[in-house]
Design an enzyme around this catalytic site. Structure first.
Site, PDB file in Angstrom:
ATOM      1  CG  ASN A 156      -1.841   0.884   1.695  1.00  0.00           C
ATOM      2  OD1 ASN A 156      -1.967   2.360   0.195  1.00  0.00           O
ATOM      3  ND2 ASN A 156      -2.082   1.457   2.593  1.00  0.00           N
ATOM      4  CD1 TRP A 157       3.229   0.878  -2.981  1.00  0.00           C
ATOM      5  CD2 TRP A 157       3.133   1.966  -4.982  1.00  0.00           C
ATOM      6  NE1 TRP A 157       4.212   0.398  -3.966  1.00  0.00           N
ATOM      7  CE2 TRP A 157       3.834   1.085  -5.072  1.00  0.00           C
ATOM      8  CE3 TRP A 157       3.717   3.220  -6.088  1.00  0.00           C
ATOM      9  CZ2 TRP A 157       4.421   0.763  -6.094  1.00  0.00           C
ATOM     10  CZ3 TRP A 157       3.402   2.693  -7.048  1.00  0.00           C
ATOM     11  CH2 TRP A 157       4.684   1.800  -7.331  1.00  0.00           C
ATOM     12  CE  LYS A 158      -0.788   3.072   5.085  1.00  0.00           C
ATOM     13  NZ  LYS A 158      -0.067   3.454   6.604  1.00  0.00           N
ATOM     14  CG  HIS A 187      -5.515   1.669   5.429  1.00  0.00           C
ATOM     15  ND1 HIS A 187      -5.283   2.919   6.171  1.00  0.00           N
ATOM     16  CD2 HIS A 187      -4.486   0.816   5.066  1.00  0.00           C
ATOM     17  CE1 HIS A 187      -4.171   2.480   6.669  1.00  0.00           C
ATOM     18  NE2 HIS A 187      -3.728   1.742   5.681  1.00  0.00           N
ATOM     19  CD  GLU A 195      -3.363   5.440   6.950  1.00  0.00           C
ATOM     20  OE1 GLU A 195      -2.894   5.463   5.426  1.00  0.00           O
ATOM     21  OE2 GLU A 195      -2.134   5.176   7.292  1.00  0.00           O
ATOM     22  CD  GLU A 234      -3.382  -2.479   7.035  1.00  0.00           C
ATOM     23  OE1 GLU A 234      -2.382  -3.115   6.707  1.00  0.00           O
ATOM     24  OE2 GLU A 234      -4.033  -1.552   6.878  1.00  0.00           O
ATOM     25  N   GLY A 286       2.844   2.072  11.304  1.00  0.00           N
ATOM     26  CA  GLY A 286       3.820   3.571  10.593  1.00  0.00           C
ATOM     27  C   GLY A 286       4.298   3.732  11.812  1.00  0.00           C
ATOM     28  CB  SER A 334       5.565  -2.204  12.025  1.00  0.00           C
ATOM     29  OG  SER A 334       4.923  -0.942  12.369  1.00  0.00           O
ATOM     30  N   GLY A 349       3.272  -0.788   4.159  1.00  0.00           N
ATOM     31  CA  GLY A 349       2.852   0.322   4.221  1.00  0.00           C
ATOM     32  C   GLY A 349       4.750   0.463   4.021  1.00  0.00           C
ATOM     33  N   GLY A 350       4.881   1.314   4.891  1.00  0.00           N
ATOM     34  CA  GLY A 350       6.550   1.772   4.791  1.00  0.00           C
ATOM     35  C   GLY A 350       7.431   0.717   4.174  1.00  0.00           C
TER      36      GLY A 350
HETATM   37  P1  13P Z   1       2.708   0.770   7.404  1.00  0.00           P
HETATM   38  O1  13P Z   1       4.350  -0.877   7.046  1.00  0.00           O
HETATM   39  O2  13P Z   1       4.371   1.459   7.001  1.00  0.00           O
HETATM   40  O3  13P Z   1       3.227   0.504   8.958  1.00  0.00           O
HETATM   41  O4  13P Z   1       1.080   0.563   6.657  1.00  0.00           O
HETATM   42  C1  13P Z   1       0.913  -0.506   7.401  1.00  0.00           C
HETATM   43  C2  13P Z   1       0.029  -0.341   6.583  1.00  0.00           C
HETATM   44  O5  13P Z   1      -1.229   0.921   6.506  1.00  0.00           O
HETATM   45  C3  13P Z   1      -0.954  -0.614   5.166  1.00  0.00           C
HETATM   46  O6  13P Z   1      -2.206  -0.812   4.679  1.00  0.00           O
END
Ligand code: 13P
Length: 260
Positions: A11-13, A107, A109, A178, A184, A223, A244-245
């Protein structure tokens, strides 16, 4: 029991929305080719921002020849209606047109920052399935909910809002657990913590249908990095990761795939 092929989704956000998205996709495809992972090791999904979807999908298509793994593109969100006067929104048919096969729904967020509700998540899950887009539906508790001993209750409520809809085509959709406190933050849920919640989700699905329970992939997200992925992915009910990251650099994303 059906064998579930692990699903590793990046997920590149709100990163890599242009040329750098294509560069990242090229590097990931190159890395997958040189890793030469056998068919069935994993299905790979990349979820760029809207602006890069079509270009990344085309880039992946061009680089696909000879690769033994499935690599597909996901959006990070969409509007449940197919078209209309919804300024700024993007629909499922548009995503399919851009080369998307998947969409991330609910998600944390989006739930926390954009007011998405369980009912809205269910509506989008149905709309995605109806349109032929594969949903990755996200659930997870906040730190306050975990510390208040409410994790399983919260996740059960969130899953309960959409789970029966996945019966429409078992195995097409996936669920991502998640924990919000692990996103994050570098605070990953330990394998036992992840397994406990995944097992609870699996048994909730079994209460609806055994086929749904054994055919639905449950991803862990929060993470996930190359150095903790092996422990998480080894858990019985963890069928992949939503990253994510660590999905923003080819090396770390590929490191997670190598952990399988
Ligand atoms: P991180 O891997 O940066 O913690 O993000 C997880 C995430 O929200 C994937 O959708």
């Amino acid at each position: 029991m059906t064998k579930r092929v692990p699903l590793i989704a990046g997920n590149w956000k709100m990163f890599h929305g242009g040329r750098t998205g294509c560069d990242l996709a090229i590097d990931i495809m190159r890395g997958l080719r040189s890793a030469d992972l056998p068919a069935g090791t994993a299905d790979v999904v990349m979820a760029p921002p809207f602006t890069a979807l079509a270009a990344v999908a085309a880039t992946v298509e061009e680089a696909r020849a000879g690769l033994k793994l499935s690599v597909e593109i996901s959006a990070q969100n969409f509007h449940a209606k197919a078209e209309g006067a919804f300024t700024g929104e993007v629909s499922a048919p548009m995503l399919l047109d851009a080369g998307c096969k998947w969409v991330i729904i609910g998600h944390s967020e989006r739930r926390q920052l954009f007011g998405e509700t369980d009912a809205g998540v269910a509506e989008k899950t149905k709309a995605a399935l109806d349109a032929g887009l594969r949903p990755i539906v996200c659930v997870g508790e906040t730190l306050e909910e975990r510390e208040g001993g409410k994790t399983l209750e919260v996740v059960e409520r969130q899953v309960g809002a959409f789970a029966k809809l996945l019966l429409a085509d078992v195995g097409v959709g996936a669920i991502a657990y998640e924990p919000v406190w692990a996103i994050g933050t570098g605070r990953v849920a330990g394998p036992e913590q992840a397994q406990e919640v995944h097992a609870a989700i699996r048994s909730q699905l079994a209460g609806i249908s055994q086929e749904l329970a054994s055919g639905t992939r449950l991803l862990y997200g929060g993470s996930v990095k190359p150095d903790n992925a092996a422990g998480l992915l080894a858990c019985e009910d963890v069928d992949g990761a939503l990253v994510g990251g660590a999905s923003l650099k080819a090396e770390s994303f590929l490191g997670i795939l190598r952990a399988l």
